[in-house]
Design an enzyme around this catalytic site. Structure first.
Site, PDB file in Angstrom:
ATOM      1  N   ASP A   1       0.820  -1.220   0.000  1.00 13.69           N
ATOM      2  CA  ASP A   1       0.000   0.000   0.000  1.00 13.69           C
ATOM      3  C   ASP A   1       0.855   1.272   0.000  1.00 13.69           C
ATOM      4  O   ASP A   1       0.646   2.175   0.807  1.00 13.69           O
ATOM      5  CB  ASP A   1      -0.958   0.024   1.201  1.00 13.69           C
TER       6      ASP A   1
ATOM      7  N   ASP B   1      -0.629  -4.293  -3.796  1.00  9.22           N
ATOM      8  CA  ASP B   1      -1.616  -3.217  -3.987  1.00  9.22           C
ATOM      9  C   ASP B   1      -0.970  -1.838  -3.827  1.00  9.22           C
ATOM     10  O   ASP B   1      -1.554  -0.935  -3.229  1.00  9.22           O
ATOM     11  CB  ASP B   1      -2.766  -3.351  -2.986  1.00  9.22           C
TER      12      ASP B   1
END
Length: 719
Positions: free
Chosen positions: A546, A573
């Protein structure tokens, strides 16, 4: 963080690991991104001030003008007049939001004892500039300073001779800066009769003592007593005295203090002596006992009573008993350097371990660099407390141009030593561009640009974007001091909530150690944007899971982000969120997981229906990872929101062999095939032909998915 970061309680599984749920971000870290009072604006309002007929530093305000003893400053305030503290003095507590002194009041210049005492003891806030040598009468006099004051020397001209300052019970929000305070010595070493201190505090809080030269006093140079707390003492020269810095005179264990970058030399004791302090953080100090002089150190840093001290990256040269502790105290040493020392050098204790970064951000200099750094940088600076007369006579246009740049330098050579302090100085609802020029260095801090401060640029001034780094290490599961955890969005090193923001020529990083903290959720954001028209130009955004969160202010708000000529580094991600975001002409670097395995996802869009999602164009995706181990993306239906329509397009981009042959995958029960994922005209070992597992845009579709289609009526330009 906005509500779309809330998810159902089920965990999301990644390759071989359990992915903890994303959490709603909590309140910001106590030391970072704090909401300070709206102070006197910086020189950014210079043009307006001149248009209203204000003078640069004039007698128009004329306090005590008949005597000619003091002058009020103009509406335009220089950066040193609006500066705020770091360390524990920056922490929001006891009803006080950090320490910023008298910046909410007028600036006055004083040259006599009467005027200094008049303004220092006034009820209202003042920035008091000491522009001459002021001799205390009688000798040993300590002016009783009241709350909300900045007392600052004008360059090297501000000197207090034969006395000092006293801050009594409950006095708060006081800055004493850039002064020479000297020569109350009465000829008796270890004087028990004359309690003449440079600065004495009894029960005060939120005090910043910075860049002073304090020497040759009758008793202590600095005394912090009777539960004085939220104190930061930084970049001072303390010398030629029996007692340098005493802390205590209390049975309570409640005080929190930070002591950093001080040069303490030729003092016998209390360097400092720290008694019953709940959290004492000492770092990057230089304690020096020069051979062949009449002053001999008896000890250096001393942890007494139930003090819990963290002592880091300091240098001890020639000191006797450089570090000592009582049996009841706890003292943790890290990274200190000792040269020519003798006697006791101790650490240990049974107190609970604590991490200063739980309370505020800071960056450590190497201990070996500390002597040279402090010899050149400690004590009064010619750039603090001064206003150029010539500059005051420049044109309105020149003033406005100069006012648009604020300079940050960790060594004190700029207007601010932290990036957040410069952000805090930007006036609310500023109408035009403000450039925060950050000199090379590593700034370990949290930075938040709030929504009411648009048109801000944070720009590194080094020759490379690697020269200037803003870094911190919060993660989603990192505990907050007040309970709970930060959540994914709240973990961001840099959080941008203001429109028309730019970052240029620097690195933004989150260096959370996932391997060492497998016990907590490891999403760790480096940069979070939640606004419109964000331009990331020539930057590196680095992390693991992230890394780059491209968000919007709310689900129904447009948020556009354009990143060009940049690099994003991560593994899971690591480009994600609901913004309309373009990654153009950039390098996306894939990184192995904490345990050395290769498995990850480049994007996780959570786009609202009818909006553009994430576009990667004209770029390169590579990294030192295994072949066919990374997906290009997966759909993030934040909070299980089935109304979302995640979109990611990768086009005209070179893909390494690390990309899977079926580059898209499902997430949390949502199929990628039900959302919008596609490629166009990619190349490299990781590219592939059209198939049901690898949809490709037609030429007609691609014509509607250009960079300009994502940006709409916005054309980013560097400023």
């Amino acid at each position: 963080m906005s509500e779309h970061l809330r998810t159902s309680p089920e965990s999301e599984r990644t390759a071989g690991t359990v992915r903890p749920v994303r959490q709603t971000a909590g309140s910001p870290h106590r030391g970072g991104g704090r909401a300070l009072r709206a102070g006197v604006p910086l020189a950014l309002i210079a043009a307006c001030a001149l248009a209203q007929g204000s003078l640069a530093h004039g007698a128009d305000f004329g306090l005590a003008a008949a005597a000619g003893q003091a002058q009020a400053a103009a509406a335009t305030s220089p950066a040193w007049a609006t500066a705020s503290a770091d360390g524990f003095a920056s922490v929001d507590a006891l009803g006080q939001n950090g320490t910023y002194g008298g910046r909410d009041g007028r600036t006055v210049t004083v040259r006599t004892l009467a005027d200094l005492e008049k303004y220092a003891t006034a009820a209202e806030p003042y920035v008091i500039v000491v522009a001459s040598t002021i001799t205390m009468d009688p000798v040993g006099k300590e002016i009783k300073v009241r709350s909300d004051k900045t007392i600052v020397g004008s360059g090297t001209a501000g000197q207090i001779v034969g006395g000092g300052f006293f801050l009594g019970q409950g006095v708060h929000n006081v800055i004493i800066r850039n002064l020479t305070i000297r020569d109350a010595y009465q000829g008796v070493w270890n004087d028990k009769e004359h309690d003449f201190d440079g600065i004495q505090m009894d029960g005060a809080h939120h005090v910043w003592i910075d860049h002073n030269d304090i020497r040759n006093m009758a008793d202590g140079l600095i005394d912090s007593r009777k539960d004085t707390t939220y104190l930061t003492v930084s970049w001072n020269k303390l010398s030629q005295d029996n007692k340098a810095f005493g802390i205590g005179w209390t049975d309570n264990v409640t005080a929190d203090l930070t002591i950093h970058h001080n040069w303490i030399r030729e003092t016998e004791q209390r360097n400092p002596s720290t008694d019953n302090v709940a959290h004492a953080h000492l770092y990057n100090n230089f304690l020096e006992d020069v051979a062949g002089t009449s002053i001999k150190s008896s000890y250096g840093d001393y942890a007494r009573g139930r003090t819990n001290m963290v002592l880091e990256n300091s240098c001890f040269q020639g000191m006797t008993n450089p570090v000592i502790r009582d049996a009841t105290a706890t003292l943790v040493q890290r990274g200190n350097v000792f040269s020519g020392t003798s006697g006791r050098n101790e650490s240990g204790g049974t107190g609970a371990a604590w991490d200063p970064r739980t309370y505020y951000a800071y960056a450590l200099d190497k201990a070996a660099d500390v002597p040279a750094l402090l010899k050149s940088g400690a004590g009064p600076r010619g750039s603090i407390g001064t206003t150029s007369t010539a500059a005051a006579r420049t044109t309105t246009t020149a003033r406005a141009a100069a006012a648009t740049t604020l300079t940050v330098a960790k060594d004190g050579s700029g207007q601010y030593t932290t990036v957040q302090a410069a952000v805090n100085a930007v006036p609310a609802n500023n109408p035009s561009r403000v450039v925060i020029a950050v000199k090379p260095g590593t700034y370990r801090e949290l930075v938040k640009v709030p929504s009411n401060k648009p048109h801000v640029t944070i720009r590194g001034t080094g020759g490379s974007r690697k020269d200037t780094t803003i870094v911190y290490n919060n993660a989603s599961g990192t505990p907050k001091p007040g309970g709970g955890t930060y959540g994914t969005g709240g973990s961001a090193t840099v959080a941008v909530e203001a429109d028309d923001f730019q970052a240029r020529n620097l690195t933004i990083s989150n260096d959370f150690d996932e391997g060492a903290h497998q016990d907590i959720a490891g999403q760790a954001v480096a940069l979070r944007t939640a606004s419109d028209k964000v331009f990331l130009d020539g930057v590196i955004v680095s992390g693991d899971q992230d890394t780059l969160l491209v968000d919007t202010a709310s689900k129904d708000r447009l948020g556009r982000v354009y990143m060009a000529d940049s690099q994003v580094i991560g593994n899971v991600d690591f480009i994600f969120g609901r913004a309309t975001a373009v990654i153009d002409r950039s390098v996306i670097t894939l990184k192995k997981r904490w345990n050395g395995t290769s498995a990850g996802y480049v994007t996780a869009p959570s786009t609202a229906a009818g909006r553009k999602g994430i576009l990667i164009a004209n770029s390169t995706v590579n990294g030192d990872v295994s072949d066919r181990s990374f997906y290009l993306g997966r759909p993030w239906h934040a909070g299980g929101d089935a109304s979302l329509d995640p979109q990611a397009t990768v086009r005209d981009t070179t893909l390494s062999a690390a990309i899977r042959t079926a580059p898209w995958t499902d997430m949390s029960g949502f199929s990628w095939k039900d959302d919008r994922f596609a490629e166009y005209r990619n190349r490299g070992a990781g590219a592939g032909a059209a198939s049901t597992d690898r949809p490709q845009l037609t030429d007609a579709q691609a014509a509607g998915q250009e960079v300009a289609d994502w940006l709409g009526d916005w054309t980013p330009s560097a400023s």
